[in-house]
Write a protein that holds these residues in place. Sequence first.
Motif, PDB file in Angstrom:
ATOM      1  N   GLY A 209       0.898  -1.302   0.085  1.00 18.76           N
ATOM      2  CA  GLY A 209      -0.064  -0.073  -0.006  1.00 18.76           C
ATOM      3  C   GLY A 209       0.826   1.269  -0.309  1.00 18.76           C
ATOM      4  N   PHE A 210       0.280   2.376  -0.416  1.00 18.22           N
ATOM      5  CA  PHE A 210       0.990   3.560  -0.360  1.00 18.22           C
ATOM      6  C   PHE A 210       0.611   4.739   0.771  1.00 18.22           C
ATOM      7  CE2 PHE A 210       0.729   1.821  -4.766  1.00 18.22           C
ATOM      8  CZ  PHE A 210       1.777   1.443  -5.012  1.00 18.22           C
ATOM      9  N   SER A 211       1.540   5.520   1.130  1.00 16.05           N
ATOM     10  CA  SER A 211       1.422   6.641   1.781  1.00 16.05           C
ATOM     11  C   SER A 211       0.920   7.883   1.167  1.00 16.05           C
ATOM     12  CB  SER A 211       2.412   6.932   2.795  1.00 16.05           C
ATOM     13  OG  SER A 211       3.702   7.081   2.146  1.00 16.05           O
ATOM     14  N   THR A 212       2.029   8.421   0.615  1.00 16.07           N
ATOM     15  CA  THR A 212       1.850   9.636  -0.145  1.00 16.07           C
ATOM     16  C   THR A 212       2.366   9.478  -1.542  1.00 16.07           C
ATOM     17  OG1 THR A 212       1.955  11.246   1.723  1.00 16.07           O
ATOM     18  CG2 THR A 212       2.384  12.205  -0.405  1.00 16.07           C
ATOM     19  N   TYR A 213       1.688   9.900  -2.705  1.00 14.13           N
ATOM     20  CA  TYR A 213       2.225  10.348  -3.848  1.00 14.13           C
ATOM     21  C   TYR A 213       2.332  11.731  -4.391  1.00 14.13           C
ATOM     22  CZ  TYR A 213       2.661  10.685  -8.800  1.00 14.13           C
ATOM     23  OH  TYR A 213       2.879  10.916 -10.292  1.00 14.13           O
ATOM     24  N   VAL A 214       3.347  12.075  -4.991  1.00 13.51           N
ATOM     25  CA  VAL A 214       3.484  13.505  -5.623  1.00 13.51           C
ATOM     26  C   VAL A 214       4.165  13.301  -6.936  1.00 13.51           C
ATOM     27  CG1 VAL A 214       4.215  15.826  -5.542  1.00 13.51           C
ATOM     28  CG2 VAL A 214       3.471  14.700  -3.355  1.00 13.51           C
ATOM     29  N   GLY A 215       3.511  13.815  -7.900  1.00 13.34           N
ATOM     30  CA  GLY A 215       4.339  14.222  -9.407  1.00 13.34           C
ATOM     31  C   GLY A 215       4.778  15.270  -9.376  1.00 13.34           C
ATOM     32  N   PRO A 216       6.259  15.571  -9.160  1.00 13.98           N
ATOM     33  CA  PRO A 216       6.793  16.855  -9.159  1.00 13.98           C
ATOM     34  C   PRO A 216       6.819  17.730 -10.356  1.00 13.98           C
ATOM     35  CG  PRO A 216       8.475  15.224  -9.308  1.00 13.98           C
ATOM     36  CD  PRO A 216       7.209  14.520  -9.201  1.00 13.98           C
ATOM     37  N   GLY A 217       6.543  16.966 -11.468  1.00 15.61           N
ATOM     38  CA  GLY A 217       6.610  18.002 -12.628  1.00 15.61           C
ATOM     39  C   GLY A 217       7.607  18.893 -12.990  1.00 15.61           C
ATOM     40  N   ASN A 218       7.605  20.104 -13.206  1.00 15.31           N
ATOM     41  CA  ASN A 218       8.620  20.754 -13.561  1.00 15.31           C
ATOM     42  C   ASN A 218       9.511  21.170 -12.485  1.00 15.31           C
ATOM     43  OD1 ASN A 218       7.484  20.883 -16.258  1.00 15.31           O
ATOM     44  ND2 ASN A 218       7.340  22.781 -16.771  1.00 15.31           N
ATOM     45  N   GLN A 219       9.188  20.992 -11.374  1.00 10.32           N
ATOM     46  CA  GLN A 219       9.870  21.234 -10.170  1.00 10.32           C
ATOM     47  C   GLN A 219      10.476  22.972  -9.962  1.00 10.32           C
ATOM     48  OE1 GLN A 219      13.033  18.279  -8.916  1.00 10.32           O
ATOM     49  NE2 GLN A 219      13.025  17.631 -10.952  1.00 10.32           N
ATOM     50  N   SER A 220       9.299  23.615 -10.557  1.00  6.68           N
ATOM     51  CA  SER A 220       9.591  25.180 -10.610  1.00  6.68           C
ATOM     52  C   SER A 220       9.629  25.920  -9.194  1.00  6.68           C
ATOM     53  CB  SER A 220       8.511  25.873 -11.484  1.00  6.68           C
ATOM     54  OG  SER A 220       7.214  25.654 -10.671  1.00  6.68           O
ATOM     55  N   ASP A 221       9.181  24.922  -8.227  1.00  6.37           N
ATOM     56  CA  ASP A 221       9.429  25.652  -6.686  1.00  6.37           C
ATOM     57  C   ASP A 221       9.541  24.307  -5.754  1.00  6.37           C
ATOM     58  OD1 ASP A 221       9.210  26.808  -4.304  1.00  6.37           O
ATOM     59  OD2 ASP A 221       6.938  26.399  -4.334  1.00  6.37           O
ATOM     60  N   ILE A 222       8.927  23.603  -5.678  1.00 10.56           N
ATOM     61  CA  ILE A 222       9.200  22.209  -4.836  1.00 10.56           C
ATOM     62  C   ILE A 222      10.123  21.090  -5.324  1.00 10.56           C
ATOM     63  CG2 ILE A 222       8.304  20.662  -3.101  1.00 10.56           C
ATOM     64  CD1 ILE A 222       5.987  22.349  -2.862  1.00 10.56           C
ATOM     65  N   GLY A 223      11.247  20.902  -5.219  1.00 12.88           N
ATOM     66  CA  GLY A 223      12.026  19.770  -5.974  1.00 12.88           C
ATOM     67  C   GLY A 223      12.046  18.513  -5.075  1.00 12.88           C
ATOM     68  N   PHE A 224      12.760  17.442  -5.501  1.00 12.83           N
ATOM     69  CA  PHE A 224      13.090  16.272  -5.042  1.00 12.83           C
ATOM     70  C   PHE A 224      13.619  16.182  -3.675  1.00 12.83           C
ATOM     71  CE2 PHE A 224      12.676  14.279  -9.368  1.00 12.83           C
ATOM     72  CZ  PHE A 224      11.858  13.290  -9.065  1.00 12.83           C
ATOM     73  N   ASN A 225      14.283  17.138  -3.389  1.00 10.14           N
ATOM     74  CA  ASN A 225      15.025  17.184  -2.043  1.00 10.14           C
ATOM     75  C   ASN A 225      13.890  17.723  -1.032  1.00 10.14           C
ATOM     76  OD1 ASN A 225      15.719  19.719  -3.686  1.00 10.14           O
ATOM     77  ND2 ASN A 225      15.836  20.500  -1.610  1.00 10.14           N
ATOM     78  N   ASP A 226      12.840  18.559  -1.200  1.00 12.23           N
ATOM     79  CA  ASP A 226      11.679  18.890  -0.439  1.00 12.23           C
ATOM     80  C   ASP A 226      10.756  17.643  -0.173  1.00 12.23           C
ATOM     81  OD1 ASP A 226      12.587  21.860  -0.533  1.00 12.23           O
ATOM     82  OD2 ASP A 226      11.915  21.382  -2.369  1.00 12.23           O
ATOM     83  N   TYR A 227      10.569  16.981  -1.312  1.00 13.30           N
ATOM     84  CA  TYR A 227       9.730  15.821  -1.311  1.00 13.30           C
ATOM     85  C   TYR A 227      10.190  14.798  -0.302  1.00 13.30           C
ATOM     86  CZ  TYR A 227       7.106  18.311  -4.737  1.00 13.30           C
ATOM     87  OH  TYR A 227       6.243  18.937  -5.755  1.00 13.30           O
ATOM     88  N   LEU A 228      11.619  14.481  -0.651  1.00 11.45           N
ATOM     89  CA  LEU A 228      12.122  13.447   0.239  1.00 11.45           C
ATOM     90  C   LEU A 228      12.236  13.853   1.626  1.00 11.45           C
ATOM     91  CD1 LEU A 228      13.634  10.616   0.436  1.00 11.45           C
ATOM     92  CD2 LEU A 228      15.973  12.120  -0.246  1.00 11.45           C
ATOM     93  N   ARG A 229      12.493  15.077   1.926  1.00 14.57           N
ATOM     94  CA  ARG A 229      12.449  15.392   3.570  1.00 14.57           C
ATOM     95  C   ARG A 229      11.367  15.081   3.940  1.00 14.57           C
ATOM     96  NH1 ARG A 229      13.038  21.762   5.399  1.00 14.57           N
ATOM     97  NH2 ARG A 229      12.827  21.488   7.552  1.00 14.57           N
ATOM     98  N   TYR A 230       9.900  15.706   3.203  1.00 19.37           N
ATOM     99  CA  TYR A 230       8.653  15.293   3.836  1.00 19.37           C
ATOM    100  C   TYR A 230       8.555  13.799   3.976  1.00 19.37           C
ATOM    101  CZ  TYR A 230       3.783  14.155   3.515  1.00 19.37           C
ATOM    102  OH  TYR A 230       2.460  13.471   3.747  1.00 19.37           O
ATOM    103  N   LEU A 231       8.755  13.160   3.088  1.00 22.07           N
ATOM    104  CA  LEU A 231       8.824  11.686   3.212  1.00 22.07           C
ATOM    105  C   LEU A 231       9.450  10.851   4.264  1.00 22.07           C
ATOM    106  CD1 LEU A 231       8.764  10.025  -0.544  1.00 22.07           C
ATOM    107  CD2 LEU A 231       6.409  10.450   1.072  1.00 22.07           C
ATOM    108  N   GLY A 232      10.704  11.589   4.607  1.00 23.91           N
ATOM    109  CA  GLY A 232      11.594  11.475   5.688  1.00 23.91           C
ATOM    110  C   GLY A 232      10.884  11.614   7.119  1.00 23.91           C
ATOM    111  N   GLU A 233      10.134  12.608   7.198  1.00 30.21           N
ATOM    112  CA  GLU A 233       9.378  12.926   8.396  1.00 30.21           C
ATOM    113  C   GLU A 233       8.013  12.328   8.511  1.00 30.21           C
ATOM    114  OE1 GLU A 233      11.103  17.460   8.290  1.00 30.21           O
ATOM    115  OE2 GLU A 233       9.329  17.334   7.764  1.00 30.21           O
ATOM    116  N   ASP A 234       7.421  11.969   7.559  1.00 28.01           N
ATOM    117  CA  ASP A 234       6.143  11.293   7.428  1.00 28.01           C
ATOM    118  C   ASP A 234       5.999  10.014   8.270  1.00 28.01           C
ATOM    119  OD1 ASP A 234       3.366  11.051   6.986  1.00 28.01           O
ATOM    120  OD2 ASP A 234       3.872   9.769   5.052  1.00 28.01           O
ATOM    121  N   GLU A 235       5.208  10.056   9.171  1.00 30.18           N
ATOM    122  CA  GLU A 235       5.094   8.884  10.089  1.00 30.18           C
ATOM    123  C   GLU A 235       4.368   7.750   9.299  1.00 30.18           C
ATOM    124  OE1 GLU A 235       3.461  10.002  13.666  1.00 30.18           O
ATOM    125  OE2 GLU A 235       5.107  11.319  14.414  1.00 30.18           O
ATOM    126  N   GLN A 236       3.787   8.004   8.364  1.00 28.23           N
ATOM    127  CA  GLN A 236       3.034   6.865   7.636  1.00 28.23           C
ATOM    128  C   GLN A 236       3.874   6.162   6.650  1.00 28.23           C
ATOM    129  OE1 GLN A 236       0.202   5.903   8.730  1.00 28.23           O
ATOM    130  NE2 GLN A 236      -0.567   7.754   9.965  1.00 28.23           N
TER     131      GLN A 236
END
Length: 731
Positions: A189-216
């Motif tokens: 099963g999955f917790s969170t999914y994001v398609g980063p697209g063009n990463q004009s603002d939020i990039g892979f490092n931001d999303y990885l940080r979020y997943l690292g903190e996410d308790e799920q």
Amino acid sequence: MNPIEGHLPTRSPLHEILAPSGIAVVGASSDPTKRGYKAMVGLIKDGFRGAIYPVNPKADLILGVKAWPSIAEIPGTPELALICTPAASVPGLIAECGRHGIKGAVILASGFAEIGGEGAELEREMMAQAEAHGVRVIGPNTSGVFNLHHHLNLLALDNVKPGDVGIISQSGNMLLSLALEAQYNGQVGFSTYVGPGNQSDIGFNDYLRYLGEDEQTRVATLYVEGFRDGRKFLEVARDVTAMKPVVVYKSGSTEAGQKAASSHTGALAGSYAMTVDLLRQAGVSVVHRSDEILPVAEGLGLLQKARGKRVAVISDGGGQATIASDRLAEAGLSLAELSEETRQKLRDVLFPQASTVNPVDVAGSTDANPSLLATCMEIVAADDNVDSIFLVGMFGGYSIRFAESLLGDEMRGAEAMVDLSKATDKPLVIYSLYTPIKPPALRRLHEAGIPIYSSIEQSVRVLRALGERGDYLQLCEQYPREPALEPKPELGEMFARARAEGRDMFEYEAKQLLREHDIEVPQERVVRSDAELAEAVAAFGEAPLAMKVVSKDILHKSDAGGVKLNLVGEAALRRAREEILASCRAYDAKAEIEGVLVAPMAKKGVEVIIGVIRDPIFGPVLMFGLGGIFVEILEDVAFRSIPLSRHDARSMVEQIKARKVLEGARGEPAVDKESLVELLLTVSRIADAYPELSELDLNPVIVNADGYAVVDARVIVEREPLNENVKESAA
């Protein structure tokens, strides 16, 4: 509790955006062909617990939910807006979101920087509005977002179950593929999914940080086409991998973009191989096949790590035991050497013809008693020489293959395996012929959190990831990155002088840089006149000498005829100098030639190359491999992000395919690897201390049993002050 508290300084702002208490769907629609319709369906069907605000000036209700004519007229303040309207409308809508207090926006539309020209300008306008109004942007050109534990499903995907695998993917089709694979698997099963697209603002490092903190989320899984800020991603990855696994599938490479590179290191950097090396250095589990992504993510999510790479194989078939052994060896894993006590316990329960040498082949002992496999697993799990256990064969299918009456015994065996998995910290991985039909015993194991695979190769890939992660975590504690060097002012002045003169360092200057930081460089003399030539002869006597041209305009000396070797005596030196000057002037009549460099010939040994490149995505990177003129052809090199740890340096030496040459081939003595490790560490520290150093090539470095000698050194000087803003690339 924050799972990586103490590693990341502040909590990611993405938590509010990706777990909102309210959402505005801008461009909500009653037309089933529109994304604004599908998003509404996903929110309603999945039971989103927050407020839903459809925004559509032409509708009063969308799927039974009251609609609002504009963002400004929404009565509440949702944290997130999903913008489903065309690209041209987006900058204005972002401004409206900001004025209304909305903190984040998901932009589905394409037609931005990915098409260039007007699209790139539109994206700049969108980001200007986002920055002015404090709105964080996901996308544009994104496939969407879901957070299944929060009942937020903006993709309206059916049959995806909540779980602990977090997904960030630049491909919407890859997400769909993983979702269908998980549906077939039945347990993922999955917790969170994001398609980063063009990463004009939020990039892979931001999303990885979020997943690292996410308790799920127990494992972060990324499909990456291009990093926007690779160095920042590596920094975040080091923090996250210390607490939970990270799996990356990296597509593509940028080798074509390196054609203009002027050094060996520059020609090889930016490659897919470099990206993989740097990710692994940060503890990331890199997979190379798309069908490995979900199996490895599942295995790491369930089992997290193994103590090491020693695997015990238990099999009910000799052929598959052999295949498993082959695949394990190819993956860099080893068959655990079972203790005599373990082997005796196995002999006590198995038929005499069984093999108790790893791999353990039960040789028919379990045909009428399949639960005996669980007993064998318990025996080997108690062996201190074993890090993980791999069951190979037909467990789960005995009642199908032999007799239905064996089902009860198989279920008892499955329960014993479940109990063992709870009692041991050693991963249990199972390959079964019967996995595709999901018999009861395998379903029981899978439901209890023991991964079951239908391929030996997938199973071994999971075992490799578990072993590599266990090794990485231990090595991080033992080998921190080396401390920084203190730069020397006089060397800084040398860089400044070269920059002011619009040139790179002369070879003798590059070697001075090395020598000043205790790197062993042979003594040498710059010869600009007949008198200096005579002084060189007096200094070096009758020792065989090498002579090389000194010119800022001749980059590859050998190509210009600018190198002469094994010169003995003044006459030979004078003749060689005349020939070098003539050849180099013929090669480039406009070249400024300062003179020639004379140095003793290096002792016989193995030629290696050590290089530094400041990659536009990953920052300073060190390269190591066999040297000489064929380095770019063979491409047998290893890369690490600077600064290095001692383990990083050692692992570079062990990684190259030609490492056996360093260990001594055809009767030659082995080279002094420890001196080579020290050299790699010092070069790393020099590159870290002098940001003016753009590229460095030490090629060749002659290594032998007595140490090393830097024969040739080149330093390319950064022409402009370093730009810290790293731009997106497909590196």
